[in-house]
Design a protein around this motif. Structure first.
Motif, PDB file in Angstrom:
ATOM      1  N   SER A  13      50.514 -59.575  78.742  1.00 47.12           N
ATOM      2  CA  SER A  13      51.144 -59.595  80.060  1.00 47.12           C
ATOM      3  C   SER A  13      51.924 -58.312  80.313  1.00 47.12           C
ATOM      4  O   SER A  13      51.809 -57.687  81.375  1.00 47.12           O
ATOM      5  CB  SER A  13      52.054 -60.818  80.165  1.00 47.12           C
ATOM      6  OG  SER A  13      52.737 -60.820  81.380  1.00 47.12           O
ATOM      7  N   LEU A  14      52.705 -57.911  79.329  1.00 46.19           N
ATOM      8  CA  LEU A  14      53.494 -56.690  79.457  1.00 46.19           C
ATOM      9  C   LEU A  14      52.586 -55.463  79.554  1.00 46.19           C
ATOM     10  O   LEU A  14      52.821 -54.563  80.364  1.00 46.19           O
ATOM     11  CB  LEU A  14      54.449 -56.557  78.259  1.00 46.19           C
ATOM     12  CG  LEU A  14      55.414 -55.390  78.265  1.00 46.19           C
ATOM     13  CD1 LEU A  14      56.334 -55.471  79.486  1.00 46.19           C
ATOM     14  CD2 LEU A  14      56.229 -55.351  76.989  1.00 46.19           C
ATOM     15  N   LEU A  15      51.530 -55.428  78.759  1.00 43.76           N
ATOM     16  CA  LEU A  15      50.598 -54.310  78.781  1.00 43.76           C
ATOM     17  C   LEU A  15      49.921 -54.182  80.147  1.00 43.76           C
ATOM     18  O   LEU A  15      49.841 -53.084  80.710  1.00 43.76           O
ATOM     19  CB  LEU A  15      49.548 -54.476  77.676  1.00 43.76           C
ATOM     20  CG  LEU A  15      48.485 -53.386  77.587  1.00 43.76           C
ATOM     21  CD1 LEU A  15      49.126 -52.047  77.218  1.00 43.76           C
ATOM     22  CD2 LEU A  15      47.420 -53.766  76.583  1.00 43.76           C
ATOM     23  N   ILE A  16      49.456 -55.306  80.680  1.00 44.19           N
ATOM     24  CA  ILE A  16      48.796 -55.265  81.992  1.00 44.19           C
ATOM     25  C   ILE A  16      49.779 -54.813  83.066  1.00 44.19           C
ATOM     26  O   ILE A  16      49.435 -54.016  83.936  1.00 44.19           O
ATOM     27  CB  ILE A  16      48.169 -56.637  82.319  1.00 44.19           C
ATOM     28  CG1 ILE A  16      46.949 -56.854  81.439  1.00 44.19           C
ATOM     29  CG2 ILE A  16      47.800 -56.739  83.791  1.00 44.19           C
ATOM     30  CD1 ILE A  16      46.307 -58.205  81.561  1.00 44.19           C
TER      31      ILE A  16
ATOM     32  N   ALA B  58      51.173 -47.530  85.592  1.00 43.26           N
ATOM     33  CA  ALA B  58      50.725 -46.192  85.195  1.00 43.26           C
ATOM     34  C   ALA B  58      49.350 -45.846  85.777  1.00 43.26           C
ATOM     35  O   ALA B  58      49.106 -44.688  86.133  1.00 43.26           O
ATOM     36  CB  ALA B  58      50.693 -46.076  83.681  1.00 43.26           C
ATOM     37  N   PHE B  59      48.460 -46.818  85.852  1.00 45.17           N
ATOM     38  CA  PHE B  59      47.095 -46.589  86.326  1.00 45.17           C
ATOM     39  C   PHE B  59      46.724 -47.643  87.368  1.00 45.17           C
ATOM     40  O   PHE B  59      45.907 -48.534  87.107  1.00 45.17           O
ATOM     41  CB  PHE B  59      46.102 -46.657  85.151  1.00 45.17           C
ATOM     42  CG  PHE B  59      46.425 -45.739  84.025  1.00 45.17           C
ATOM     43  CD1 PHE B  59      46.131 -44.379  84.120  1.00 45.17           C
ATOM     44  CD2 PHE B  59      47.009 -46.219  82.849  1.00 45.17           C
ATOM     45  CE1 PHE B  59      46.419 -43.531  83.067  1.00 45.17           C
ATOM     46  CE2 PHE B  59      47.296 -45.368  81.807  1.00 45.17           C
ATOM     47  CZ  PHE B  59      47.015 -44.017  81.908  1.00 45.17           C
TER      48      PHE B  59
ATOM     49  N   GLU C   2      44.861 -47.592  90.105  1.00 49.05           N
ATOM     50  CA  GLU C   2      43.456 -47.633  90.524  1.00 49.05           C
ATOM     51  C   GLU C   2      42.583 -48.304  89.465  1.00 49.05           C
ATOM     52  O   GLU C   2      41.734 -49.143  89.766  1.00 49.05           O
ATOM     53  CB  GLU C   2      42.946 -46.215  90.803  1.00 49.05           C
ATOM     54  CG  GLU C   2      43.587 -45.561  92.009  1.00 49.05           C
ATOM     55  CD  GLU C   2      43.160 -44.109  92.176  1.00 49.05           C
ATOM     56  OE1 GLU C   2      42.146 -43.709  91.553  1.00 49.05           O
ATOM     57  OE2 GLU C   2      43.835 -43.390  92.913  1.00 49.05           O
ATOM     58  N   GLU C   3      42.786 -47.927  88.218  1.00 50.41           N
ATOM     59  CA  GLU C   3      41.992 -48.502  87.133  1.00 50.41           C
ATOM     60  C   GLU C   3      42.275 -50.006  86.984  1.00 50.41           C
ATOM     61  O   GLU C   3      41.368 -50.798  86.721  1.00 50.41           O
ATOM     62  CB  GLU C   3      42.270 -47.787  85.806  1.00 50.41           C
ATOM     63  CG  GLU C   3      41.682 -46.392  85.708  1.00 50.41           C
ATOM     64  CD  GLU C   3      42.511 -45.320  86.425  1.00 50.41           C
ATOM     65  OE1 GLU C   3      43.582 -45.645  86.967  1.00 50.41           O
ATOM     66  OE2 GLU C   3      42.060 -44.171  86.478  1.00 50.41           O
ATOM     67  N   MET C   4      43.518 -50.390  87.187  1.00 52.15           N
ATOM     68  CA  MET C   4      43.869 -51.812  87.070  1.00 52.15           C
ATOM     69  C   MET C   4      43.277 -52.601  88.237  1.00 52.15           C
ATOM     70  O   MET C   4      42.901 -53.766  88.069  1.00 52.15           O
ATOM     71  CB  MET C   4      45.376 -52.007  87.000  1.00 52.15           C
ATOM     72  CG  MET C   4      45.966 -51.591  85.667  1.00 52.15           C
ATOM     73  SD  MET C   4      45.163 -52.338  84.227  1.00 52.15           S
ATOM     74  CE  MET C   4      45.622 -54.035  84.401  1.00 52.15           C
ATOM     75  N   ALA C   5      43.154 -51.963  89.403  1.00 52.38           N
ATOM     76  CA  ALA C   5      42.497 -52.620  90.534  1.00 52.38           C
ATOM     77  C   ALA C   5      41.026 -52.861  90.200  1.00 52.38           C
ATOM     78  O   ALA C   5      40.472 -53.932  90.493  1.00 52.38           O
ATOM     79  CB  ALA C   5      42.644 -51.785  91.797  1.00 52.38           C
TER      80      ALA C   5
END
Length: 140
Positions: free
Chosen positions: A107-110, A116-117, A119-122
């Protein structure tokens, strides 16, 4: 299944009682008691045959060797079961702690990766089709 054990227990009790009576006859043996002794010996043979029949019904039951070690040490074999359950509960708590920690870490990592990223997380969310788990703050 319980009736199989009850049947075995009944045969064992009869067998032990027959052996006890045979011991009494032998301890004070008189030639006149030979017939009674022969009868008890025949009952012993029959008892062993009955126990063998019960054994065949219970062949699929496995008893851990550690349980026999408890019996050899004069300890109650139910203590073995109790200690196994206690060890399993302790291991379960340990694994549960690890799972909880990994869930919090994910959860914390996501959350941090989303900052930080973005666009990549989207893209990640689009691929996985689910929202990341709610942020759970670690207990540090």
């Amino acid at each position: 299944m319980a009736e199989k054990f009850d049947n075995l227990e009944e045969h064992l009790e009869k067998f032990v009682e027959n052996i006890r009576q045979m011991g009494i006859i032998v301890s004070d043996f008189q030639p006149s008691s030979q017939t009674g002794l022969n009868q008890k010996l025949n009952f012993m043979i029959t008892g062993l045959q009955d126990i063998e029949k019960c054994r065949q019904q219970l062949h699929e039951i496995n008893v851990p060797l550690e349980a026999f070690e408890y019996i050899d040490q004069g300890r109650n074999p139910q203590l073995y079961t109790k200690e196994c359950l206690e060890r399993a509960l302790a291991k379960n708590e340990q694994v549960k702690g690890k799972v909880d920690t990994m869930t919090k870490f994910k959860s914390l990592l996501i959350s941090e990766l989303g900052k930080a990223f973005p666009e990549e997380m989207a893209k990640y969310k689009a691929i996985h089709g689910d929202d990341p788990p709610l942020l759970v703050t670690p207990d540090l």
